[in-house]
Structure formats: structure tokens, C-alpha cells
Write a protein that holds these residues in place. Structure first.
Motif, PDB file in Angstrom:
ATOM      1  N   TYR A 122      55.027  35.922  66.769  1.00  0.00           N
ATOM      2  CA  TYR A 122      54.881  37.323  66.365  1.00  0.00           C
ATOM      3  C   TYR A 122      54.210  37.403  64.992  1.00  0.00           C
ATOM      4  O   TYR A 122      54.173  36.429  64.245  1.00  0.00           O
ATOM      5  N   SER A 128      55.007  50.454  65.016  1.00  0.00           N
ATOM      6  CA  SER A 128      56.111  50.644  65.949  1.00  0.00           C
ATOM      7  C   SER A 128      56.470  52.118  65.996  1.00  0.00           C
ATOM      8  O   SER A 128      56.838  52.706  64.980  1.00  0.00           O
ATOM      9  N   SER A 129      56.385  52.714  67.186  1.00  0.00           N
ATOM     10  CA  SER A 129      56.763  54.120  67.333  1.00  0.00           C
ATOM     11  C   SER A 129      58.258  54.302  67.097  1.00  0.00           C
ATOM     12  O   SER A 129      58.697  55.342  66.611  1.00  0.00           O
ATOM     13  N   SER A 146      50.352  41.278  70.778  1.00  0.00           N
ATOM     14  CA  SER A 146      49.548  42.101  71.686  1.00  0.00           C
ATOM     15  C   SER A 146      49.254  43.472  71.092  1.00  0.00           C
ATOM     16  O   SER A 146      48.367  44.176  71.566  1.00  0.00           O
ATOM     17  N   GLY A 147      50.022  43.856  70.054  1.00  0.00           N
ATOM     18  CA  GLY A 147      49.812  45.161  69.436  1.00  0.00           C
ATOM     19  C   GLY A 147      50.333  46.316  70.259  1.00  0.00           C
ATOM     20  O   GLY A 147      49.899  47.458  70.093  1.00  0.00           O
ATOM     21  N   ASN A 148      51.293  46.063  71.174  1.00  0.00           N
ATOM     22  CA  ASN A 148      51.804  47.119  72.059  1.00  0.00           C
ATOM     23  C   ASN A 148      52.945  47.924  71.448  1.00  0.00           C
ATOM     24  O   ASN A 148      53.577  48.711  72.137  1.00  0.00           O
ATOM     25  N   GLY A 149      53.216  47.701  70.158  1.00  0.00           N
ATOM     26  CA  GLY A 149      54.258  48.462  69.488  1.00  0.00           C
ATOM     27  C   GLY A 149      55.632  47.854  69.557  1.00  0.00           C
ATOM     28  O   GLY A 149      56.594  48.434  69.051  1.00  0.00           O
ATOM     29  N   THR A 150      55.742  46.679  70.163  1.00  0.00           N
ATOM     30  CA  THR A 150      57.038  46.003  70.238  1.00  0.00           C
ATOM     31  C   THR A 150      57.325  45.295  68.927  1.00  0.00           C
ATOM     32  O   THR A 150      56.455  44.652  68.346  1.00  0.00           O
ATOM     33  N   ARG A 169      61.118  47.951  71.890  1.00  0.00           N
ATOM     34  CA  ARG A 169      59.801  48.282  72.439  1.00  0.00           C
ATOM     35  C   ARG A 169      59.354  49.673  72.015  1.00  0.00           C
ATOM     36  O   ARG A 169      60.165  50.534  71.677  1.00  0.00           O
ATOM     37  N   GLY A 170      58.044  49.866  72.074  1.00  0.00           N
ATOM     38  CA  GLY A 170      57.449  51.150  71.718  1.00  0.00           C
ATOM     39  C   GLY A 170      57.516  52.141  72.860  1.00  0.00           C
ATOM     40  O   GLY A 170      58.083  51.880  73.926  1.00  0.00           O
ATOM     41  N   ASP A 172      55.284  53.105  74.885  1.00  0.00           N
ATOM     42  CA  ASP A 172      54.524  52.749  76.091  1.00  0.00           C
ATOM     43  C   ASP A 172      55.139  51.523  76.758  1.00  0.00           C
ATOM     44  O   ASP A 172      54.453  50.573  77.118  1.00  0.00           O
ATOM     45  N   ARG A 173      56.463  51.539  76.947  1.00  0.00           N
ATOM     46  CA  ARG A 173      57.151  50.368  77.489  1.00  0.00           C
ATOM     47  C   ARG A 173      57.313  50.403  79.005  1.00  0.00           C
ATOM     48  O   ARG A 173      57.889  49.485  79.593  1.00  0.00           O
TER      49      ARG A 173
END
Length: 779
Positions: A122, A128-129, A146-150, A169-170, A172-173
Motif C-alpha cells: 500500500y 478516501s471518501s 489501485s487508487g480505488n479509495g480503499t 473501502r470507498g 465505489d466498493r
């Protein structure tokens, strides 16, 4: 076969939420529990009662949070068992508990390894939302690459070992849970995440349940906050921290679960506080919550007409009432989480209030009282520097009377250290401030092609290339690792040597430096020796001083410590974590000993086309450094460690040959038939005269003395020197002193002892042969 208590046992397991429809007899079974994430276990065995009936005995258990629960299984209260059967039940229960405990420990260790690997993949930066929604920052957290907000919250023990992760998780999980503990089998008990830093002198430690709650408290108070993750873990975490930091006050910041029967959040906080002699507090909402799920300090910070200052006031009032005071912990060895701290330099100041100055500087006990540790720069400073910035009218006695100055205590100089691993318990004040650069996927093919070209002259070039890559990667993947080897790259100018290794130095940033022989020889060495991880030595030795500084360079490569000597500040020792690459355009960059195992030596081929280097520089200047860093951070290091020996190279053999002192080089050339003298037993001084003659012919201006030369010969394994021998050739009895090479050398030269001659004859003849050969070949 039927058992009289089969249905009772099955119903007992089902009543404890075990998902089981039938019993397996004679084996330990692990099963799921309805509504619980952690598995349970049971084991049952058959026994025959005294009346001939068959029954089941055994035990079952389950984990809840970090606590283990187990019970025995007996035939029933109305069934009488004999002593042997009772003993068997007790023994089986103990064995089952032991097996399950061992299995649990093995699962936890496996989970720890998986979590540690994932944690270091990481990245320290991201979005992070969840954090945005909660209004908190990432204090020691990391983000999914991955930059997915996790975002990942590490679960650590008091020594810094990672036992698991809380994955948040963000938005968009998809269908995945927002929060999840990972991986399966992790041990959460007594493990926590720390916002801020703690030392043995920290006056107060706060503990909260969730990350957002802990982060809100930390942001409002600047006090260290341990995140326990749930109410059941509050007491184990409190006990672990109390054991590690017995002088610290512990305040439990409870969730006010006013909607739940018995208010489990406050009940757990009170119990935890009692266990460690601490105290607890719950958030005080100043308005009607109207039955909404507003329970913790993060909810309070985001409540209508409230903010983080509301938390600060409530915590400060509680600490004042307890007589503990409100004092932030000084920056120390755990100043960062995940190997990173904020690199934003604090603005320079000309004056500071007393409270701020005392928080910034930590006293050092060096026997003089002249020095302090500056937590802004993470360096030793003169105490006069602290006094110089105090506002007018503040006296030194005001500092001494200050609560933090009195209670925080002092540190010895040897408790200051540079510890990128964050694992050295002897380091109390850490000069490590985290990596400046972060890896980023991108293009670095030209950089790699340049490195590949530099290795291409050797037959085993591919092996050399990957060894160098792994040598570069290992200390980056394992911060603070000291490699047991160094690299020497020499050859023609302009081949890309500096390009590659200056890129590596850029990755290290402030923890790297470029030095020459002036830096090595300067007694004030803090500019290149203090808190460094990578040293690029370019033309470090001139022709005149190669041998003079050889031992200093050897100590730089292999020494366990380095003495740091700054100007105007006391010198101190520091753990040597420097890895070194030597670059040179000379054929003889540095002398190597014949048995050297510490250096990879590569002689570079001629330059590639000019366009290649132009493209490589463009690549470097357009994200190539971060991309090369990303490449190194993802190199598979399986089977490679800091002690992996470097590959053998022809360049190293040549350098060792060039490094040999004149006496050893002469012996090597003589015994291999590369001189004009026969190889046989000879008079000691004849051999020395041959050596002097060889030095003259080979341009050696400083031959060794006879004593040094002949002493060296005597020390060579298998050689005989100073052998007394009485010769009777020419009718004279004369005593001479001989040098006798080993038998294998004499066999190759054709002067081994013949069977038809006595040893005396053979030695006498050989001595005469060599004397004659020496006379004949005089220049």
C-alpha cells in the motif's frame, strides 16, 4: 451405533450458534457460527458406560474478538462416570484446548505475514471518501495502490509488528462491506493502531474504539491515541500499553452506546480503566440526540454546533480534574507509521513561547548539559539555540520549572539513532523522518537498458544485472537494511555509470550523498555520514592515496557503526546502514584483497550511441526516477537477502591482480613461470635479489625490505622459508638458508625431488641451479 446423549450434544452446539447438522466422531472439526465471522470447533469421542451404554464426551469452543471460550461435553448430569472416565474427559478437554490454541497461533502468524506483505504494498498517499465523510486525516494509514479509495489501518503490537489490517473501502466498493478485518485468522486481541507517537516518557495515552473516533481525538488534542477497533479489545489494548509504558496515564475514550441495553461501550471502557488504574470518559452531547446513533467522539466533532475544539475542551477538563494535565508527546522513535511522517518543514521562527519551545526541544544527558534534541529537525542542537528563540523575559529557570520539561525526562546520546526500520528498541529519539519520494508506475525502459549495457562485458552479464537490481531493491523494500556487499563500477567515461547511480541516489533523497576522497578524510563528517542510507563514491581515491584509505573504505562497507562528528556538536556513534557504490573512470579504482567477498566489480564496455543517453535523460526527467523506484519496489526478492554474495567477474579477478603488493605479485608470477628464473628451492637472499630485479624491470619504485619480503613468503600456506641446510657441493661444507615452494608447484616446474637423489643432494643442486640462473639473467 447410538449414543444416549447424541441429540443433547448436537443441540448444545446449535444453541451456541454452531452451524452443524450432524456430529463427526473422533476428530476435531472447525465449523462456522451463525452471525459470527470467526470459526468455532468441537471434538467428541465415544465412551462405554459401566452399564454398557454408549455416550459422547469431549469439548467445544469458539473465539469472540480476541477471547477464547470453551466448555466440556459430558454425558449428562444424571450419568455417573468412573474416575478413569472423568480423567479422560479432563485430559481430552485440555488437549483439545491446546491443539486449538496452537492452531489459532499458527493461523495468526500466517495472517501476520500476509498482512505485512500487503501493508508494504500500500502507498502512504491517496484519497478516501470514508475519511472525507468522517472529517479526519490519514494518521499512519496507507492507501490501496489501485487508487480505488480503499484505506488500510494496521493492527500492531507494542513492538510494531503487524498482525492484521482493517480494510476501509470507498464509496465505489460495489457489494463489498465498507469495513472488513483482513486476512482471515488474524489475532486482534491487544493489537491496535497508534495515532501519534509514544515513548517511555509520554505522560498520557488515550484509547478509543474506532479509527475515525481516535483520529478526531488525536487531531483535537495532539495526544497519542490507540485505536482498539472494538469495545471488547479496549481492556487487552490498555493492559498491553500499560505494561509497555507503566508511567503513562491511560484514559479510555468510550463510545456512548445509549441505545443498547447495558451501554456496552461505556461498560467496556470502565472495565478497561479499572484494569490499568486509569480513567474513562464518554462524549457529552450538548443537544438532544433525538434517538439517533450518535455515540462517539467523531460523531461529537461532526455534531451540530460542535467541532474538534469541543472534544479538546471535554478531554482537557477531564485530564485537569484527574490532575494529569494536557501535554502532547514529544516526537521520538515511533514518530511515523508505515515508515513515513510529514515532510513539510515547519516555518523558521525567531521567537517561540515557552510552551512551544519546551514541546520542541528534548533535554539530552551527555555529561555537559549543553545539548538538546530538536524534534523539528530530528537533530542534536545546542541548548543555546533553544534559549535564543525564547521570547524576551523567559529565563532558563522557567524552562526547568515547566511541567513537560520536568516529567518528560532526558535521553542519553546513545539513545539517539537513525532507525528507518522503526524496530530498534534501543532508539528512543529517531532521526529518520520518512521517505521523500514515493514510487509511481511509469516508463523506465531506457534506464534499465543503460544498466543492462553496463553489465554486458562479462560472460554472466544477466546474472550480474539481476544481482545489481536486487542489491538496489532490497534496502528500499526493507528500509534500513545494510547490505553485506558494495558495487565497484569502473571503465570508460560517458557509459552511464553516474546516470544510473545518481537516479538511485535521487530515490533516497536526503538519505543519500555523493562523496570523494576529501569527504572521507575530513574529520567533520556529519554531512555525509549522519543518517545516510546510500553513498555514491565517485573517484573516491586518487592514485597516491588508494592504499592509505583502503581500511577506511572497508569499514564504510562492512562496519557495524559509524562515528558521526558534526561541527560544534558532540560526536556520537550511529548504526551503519549505508550501502555504497564506487564509480571510477580509472582502470585501478580501489585495491582489493585476494580473498575479497564483499565487492561486485564490473568493468563497463564502450559507450552506446549518443541518442540512447539523450533518450535516457529525457526519461529520467519525465517521471523515470519514480518509475524506476516503482520497478525496484516490485522486484521479487525470493532467495535474495543482504548477505547474498556477488557474482564472480573477470573484472574483479583483474582488479585483485592489480591490487596485489609487489612481493605477492612477484611470487605469483614466478611460480606460474612468468619470470626468467627457474622455480625450485633456492637461497633466501637469491630469491630476494630476484624479486628486486623483477621490481626494477616492472617499474615498481618501492620494493619491500628483505625481512618483510621473506616474512611474507614464510606466511604463505605450504611454503618453507629460512630452512637451514648444509651443502657439500664443490667439496665444501657450507650452511645455507633456503626457501622451498610447495610440492605441487615444484612438480609443475619440473624441479621436484627425484627418487634417485637424497633430499640433501636435491636441495643443494636446486640452490646452485637458481644461483646460476640468477647470475646468468642479471640485467
Amino acid at each position: 451405533m447410538s449414543w444416549i446423549n447424541y441429540n443433547d450434544v448436537l443441540n448444545t452446539l446449535i444453541s451456541h450458534d454452531f452451524i452443524v447438522s450432524r456430529l463427526d466422531i473422533g476428530v476435531m472439526k472447525r465449523v462456522k457460527r451463525d452471525g459470527h465471522s470467526q470459526k468455532a470447533w468441537y471434538v467428541v469421542h465415544e465412551i462405554t458406560l459401566d452399564d454398557g451404554r454408549h455416550a459422547l464426551i469431549g469439548s467445544f469452543g469458539y473465539w469472540l474478538g480476541g477471547e477464547a471460550y470453551s466448555e466440556k461435553i459430558a454425558p449428562g448430569a444424571d450419568i455417573k462416570l468412573n474416575k478413569d472416565q472423568l480423567d479422560a474427559i479432563k485430559k481430552q478437554h485440555a488437549e483439545a484446548q491446546k491443539r486449538e490454541k496452537l492452531k489459532r497461533a499458527a493461523d495468526a502468524e500466517k495472517a501476520s505475514k500476509m498482512a505485512t506483505v500487503a501493508w508494504y504494498k500500500y502507498t502512504p498517499e491517496g484519497e478516501s471518501s470514508y475519511l472525507n465523510r468522517k472529517g479526519v486525516r490519514a494518521h499512519g494509514l496507507k492507501f490501496a495502490p489501485s487508487g480505488n479509495g480503499t484505506v488500510a489501518v494496521p493492527m500492531k503490537d507494542t513492538k510494531g509488528k503487524v498482525w492484521g489490517l482493517q480494510i476501509i473501502r470507498g464509496k465505489d466498493r460495489g457489494t463489498k462491506l465498507e469495513k472488513e478485518y483482513w486476512p482471515k485468522g488474524l489475532n486482534k486481541k491487544a493489537h491496535f493502531h497508534l495515532c501519534g507517537s509514544v515513548t517511555g516518557q509520554t505522560p498520557t495515552i488515550l484509547i478509543a474504539e474506532g479509527y475515525a473516533t481516535g483520529a478526531s481525538i488525536y487531531q483535537s488534542t495532539d495526544l497519542p491515541v490507540a485505536v482498539a477497533f472494538d469495545a471488547g479489545n479496549l481492556q487487552p489494548v490498555a493492559e498491553a500499553l500499560h505494561k509497555e509504558y507503566p508511567r503513562a496515564h491511560i484514559l479510555i475514550c468510550a463510545d456512548d452506546d445509549y441505545l443498547s441495553e447495558g451501554n456496552p461501550g461505556c461498560a467496556a471502557a470502565e472495565k478497561a480503566a479499572l484494569a490499568v488504574g486509569g480513567a474513562w470518559i464518554k462524549p457529552a452531547f450538548q443537544f438532544d440526540r433525538e434517538g439517533k446513533k450518535l455515540t462517539d467522539f467523531n460523531d461529537l466533532a461532526n455534531f451540530e454546533n460542535c467541532s474538534e475544539s469541543t472534544i479538546r475542551v471535554q478531554i482537557e477538563d477531564k485530564l485537569t480534574a484527574l490532575g494529569w494535565g494536557l501535554h502532547a508527546a514529544p516526537q521520538a522513535r515511533n514518530a511515523s507509521e508505515g515508515g513515513r511522517v510529514s515532510l513539510e518543514r515547519k516555518p523558521a521562527v525567531s521567537m517561540m513561547e515557552l510552551d512551544d519551545a519546551v514541546a520542541r526541544f528534548i533535554p539530552l544527558d551527555d555529561g555537559t548539559g549543553k545539548y538538546v534534541f530538536d524534534t523539528w529537525t530530528h537533530k542534536i542542537a545546542l541548548k543555546d539555540q533553544m534559549f535564543a528563540v525564547l521570547v524576551a523575559g523567559t529565563k532558563s529557570d522557567d524552562v526547568k520549572r515547566h511541567y513537560i520539561w520536568q516529567t518528560r525526562g532526558a535521553y542519553y546520546l546513545d539513545e539517539i539513532g537513525f532507525d528507518p526500520s522503526m524496530k530498534d528498541p534501543s532508539v528512543k529519539l529517531n532521526t529518520w523522518t520518512g521517505w521523500e519520494m514515493q514510487p509511481k508506475a511509469g516508463e523506465c525502459s531506457k534506464i534499465l537498458a543503460t544498466l543492462e549495457h553496463l553489465c554486458s562485458k562479462e560472460k554472466n552479464s544477466d546474472e550480474i544485472l539481476w544481482w545489481i537490481i536486487k542489491w538496489m531493491a532490497y534496502p528500499l523494500q526493507n528500509a534500513g537494511a545494510k547490505m553485506g556487499s558494495a558495487i565497484i563500477l569502473h571503465g570508460p567515461q560517458g557509459t552511464g555509470k553516474s546516470l544510473i547511480f545518481r537516479i538511485l541516489a535521487s530515490i533516497y533523497g536526503r538519505y543519500s550523498t555523493v562523496i570523494g576522497n576529501r569527504g572521507i578524510e575530513d574529520k567533520f563528517n556529519a554531512d555525509w555520514a549522519d543518517s545516510k542510507l546510500f553513498i555514491l563514491a565517485e573517484e573516491v581515491a586518487t592514485s597516491a592515496d588508494k592504499w592509505n584509505i583502503k581500511n577506511e573504505l572497508k569499514e564504510l562497507v562492512t562496519g557495524e557503526t559509524v562515528r558521526v562528528n558534526p561541527k560544534n556538536v558532540a560526536a556520537y556513534s550511529q548504526k551503519n546502514q549505508m550501502n555504497v557504490a564506487f564509480l571510477s573512470n580509472e582502470d585501478m579504482p580501489l585495491p582489493l584483497e585476494g580473498d575479497d567477498r564483499r565487492h561486485l566489480v564490473v568493468y563497463t564496455p564502450p559507450c552506446l550511441a549518443r541518442e540512447h543517453y539523450s533518450d535516457a535523460l529525457d526519461e529520467r526527467d519525465n517521471g523515470g526516477i519514480a518509475a524506476f523506484y516503482h520497478f525496484l519496489m516490485n522486484v521479487d526478492l525470493t532467495g535474495f537477502n543482504r548477505h547474498t554474495p556477488p557474482p564472480k567477474t573477470e573484472a574483479k579477478n583483474n582488479l585483485i591482480e592489480m591490487s596485489l603488493p609487489s612481493d605477492r605479485r612477484f611470487i605469483k608470477h614466478w611460480t606460474t613461470g612468468e619470470t626468467k628464473w627457474i622455480v625450485c628451492p633456492c637461497k633466501t637472499m637469491d630469491l630476494y635479489h630476484a624479486y628486486r630485479e623483477w621490481c626494477k624491470e616492472n617499474g615498481e619504485p618501492w620494493p619491500r625490505s628483505s625481512g618483510v619480503f621473506l616474512g611474507m613468503v614464510k606466511n604463505i600456506t605450504g611454503w618453507v622459508a629460512f630452512r637451514k641446510h648444509e651443502t657439500g657441493l664443490d667439496g665444501k661444507r657450507t650452511q645455507i638458508t633456503l626457501v622451498i615452494p610447495p610440492a605441487d608447484i615444484l612438480t609443475r616446474s619440473g624441479y621436484a625431488k627425484a627418487e634417485d637423489k637424497t633430499e640433501s643432494q636435491w636441495l643443494s643442486e636446486c640452490a646452485n641451479y637458481f644461483s646460476g640462473d640468477l647470475e646468468k639473467n642479471k640485467s
